[in-house]
Design a protein around this motif. Structure first.
Motif, PDB file in Angstrom:
ATOM      1  N   ALA A   1       3.387  -5.420 -33.847  1.00 50.72           N
ATOM      2  CA  ALA A   1       4.097  -4.192 -33.485  1.00 50.72           C
ATOM      3  C   ALA A   1       3.199  -2.960 -33.519  1.00 50.72           C
ATOM      4  N   ASP A   2       2.050  -3.053 -34.193  1.00 47.28           N
ATOM      5  CA  ASP A   2       1.144  -1.908 -34.287  1.00 47.28           C
ATOM      6  C   ASP A   2       0.324  -1.694 -33.014  1.00 47.28           C
ATOM      7  N   VAL A   3       0.299  -2.696 -32.141  1.00 48.74           N
ATOM      8  CA  VAL A   3      -0.511  -2.591 -30.932  1.00 48.74           C
ATOM      9  C   VAL A   3       0.273  -1.788 -29.891  1.00 48.74           C
ATOM     10  N   LYS A   4       0.288  -0.497 -30.080  1.00 45.99           N
ATOM     11  CA  LYS A   4       1.011   0.413 -29.196  1.00 45.99           C
ATOM     12  C   LYS A   4       0.048   1.461 -28.660  1.00 45.99           C
ATOM     13  N   LEU A   5      -0.021   1.566 -27.362  1.00 44.04           N
ATOM     14  CA  LEU A   5      -0.916   2.515 -26.721  1.00 44.04           C
ATOM     15  C   LEU A   5      -0.125   3.620 -26.050  1.00 44.04           C
ATOM     16  N   ALA A   6      -0.645   4.825 -26.123  1.00 41.49           N
ATOM     17  CA  ALA A   6      -0.053   5.960 -25.410  1.00 41.49           C
ATOM     18  C   ALA A   6      -0.566   5.962 -23.976  1.00 41.49           C
TER      19      ALA A   6
END
Length: 303
Positions: free
Chosen positions: A93-98
């Protein structure tokens, strides 16, 4: 007065050629350089009065790294242009890109003549990448594994032999992952580093049972949003255009390359230059220490 005008003209021309974001400052003959500026000028053999007065030792110190040749003629804007944030990962869940953020990944290496050249290109743009390595390649080239890590890139897992894990049972799949991890551990231990618990499926072949087993083993799966398909026979220009088109369509994502193809090596400088001109930032993925400890324990237990 004529000398001052010549100096100003030279500085303006250099600033225009190197793409400085700010216009050159006018020389104030009454201004006295600070002791730090004078020391910096002496150390770096700066003789121009304007360069002495505008020198900023703090900025220069932040830019310099062990992997960048400061005599390479790269301007400050280029060195900093692609550097994005470090993204610390503990769970999927931490693999989030803007929007506008890119993660660059390379599979199947390391390979001499390819990986080392890619490292030099990445250094020129101060961009960090994640290398998902094969255990059998790491066994053959442990020094190259270390070089990737020394230059600040992340080393992750890609099995030992690049087999299709959907063709074996879960126990055998986890054993193949662990078998691929051990050469990376051996290669990195002399420099007190360890591979990140990031994993990518060979051929991107997977199913829900495999994903669940890999996650339960303490690994974070490196999915792909932009597949360059550099494994197809194509020109470097075709790889470049295909990748940029998909990236622009999505606006962000994890990009898949392979550091075993010459077409990828040839394409990379243009790709990074295009990222910079289009305003993208390259994000570095870093494992959380808790993830690192958990994966080491769980992988050993599963084998």
């Amino acid at each position: 007065m004529l000398c001052v005008r010549v100096v100003l003209a030279s500085v303006c021309l250099c600033a225009w050629l190197t793409g400085c974001a700010k216009p050159p400052q006018r020389l104030d003959q009454s201004a006295t350089p600070t002791s730090q500026q004078l020391a910096y000028a002496a150390q770096n053999k700066v003789t121009s009065p304007l360069a002495v007065q505008t020198a900023n030792p703090e900025i220069d110190t932040k830019i310099r790294t062990a992997s960048i040749n400061n005599d390479a003629g790269l301007n400050f804007s280029l060195r900093r242009g692609l550097t994005g944030r470090d993204l610390t990962i503990e769970t999927q869940a931490d693999v989030k890109l803007a929007a506008g953020e890119v993660v660059i990944t390379f599979d199947d290496g390391p390979r001499p003549g390819k990986t080392d050249t890619i490292l030099d290109i990445l250094d020129q743009y101060n961009a960090k990448a994640t290398f998902l390595m094969l255990g059998q390649a790491a066994q053959k080239h442990p020094g190259l594994v270390r070089e990737v890590a020394k230059r600040g890139h992340t080393v992750g897992l890609h099995t030992h032999t690049h087999g299709d894990l959907t063709k074996v049972n879960l126990v055998a799949a986890l054993a193949e992952i662990e078998r691929g991890r051990q050469p990376l551990v051996a290669a990195l231990s002399p420099i007190n580093k360890a591979p990140a618990p990031f994993f990518r499926f060979p051929y991107l072949a997977q199913n829900q049972k495999l994903r669940r087993a890999v996650n339960n083993a303490g690994l974070v799966i490196m999915d792909v949003q932009i597949d360059s398909k550099d494994y197809y026979k194509a020109s470097s220009a075709e790889v470049l255009q295909r990748t940029l088109a998909r990236l622009d369509q999505q606006g962000k994502g994890i990009v898949l390359f392979h550091d075993i193809h010459q077409r990828t090596v040839d394409m990379l400088p243009d790709f990074l230059a295009e990222l910079k001109s289009r305003g993208y930032k390259v994000v570095a993925l870093v494992p959380d220490q808790r993830l690192q400890l958990r994966s080491n324990t769980l992988l050993a237990q599963n084998n």
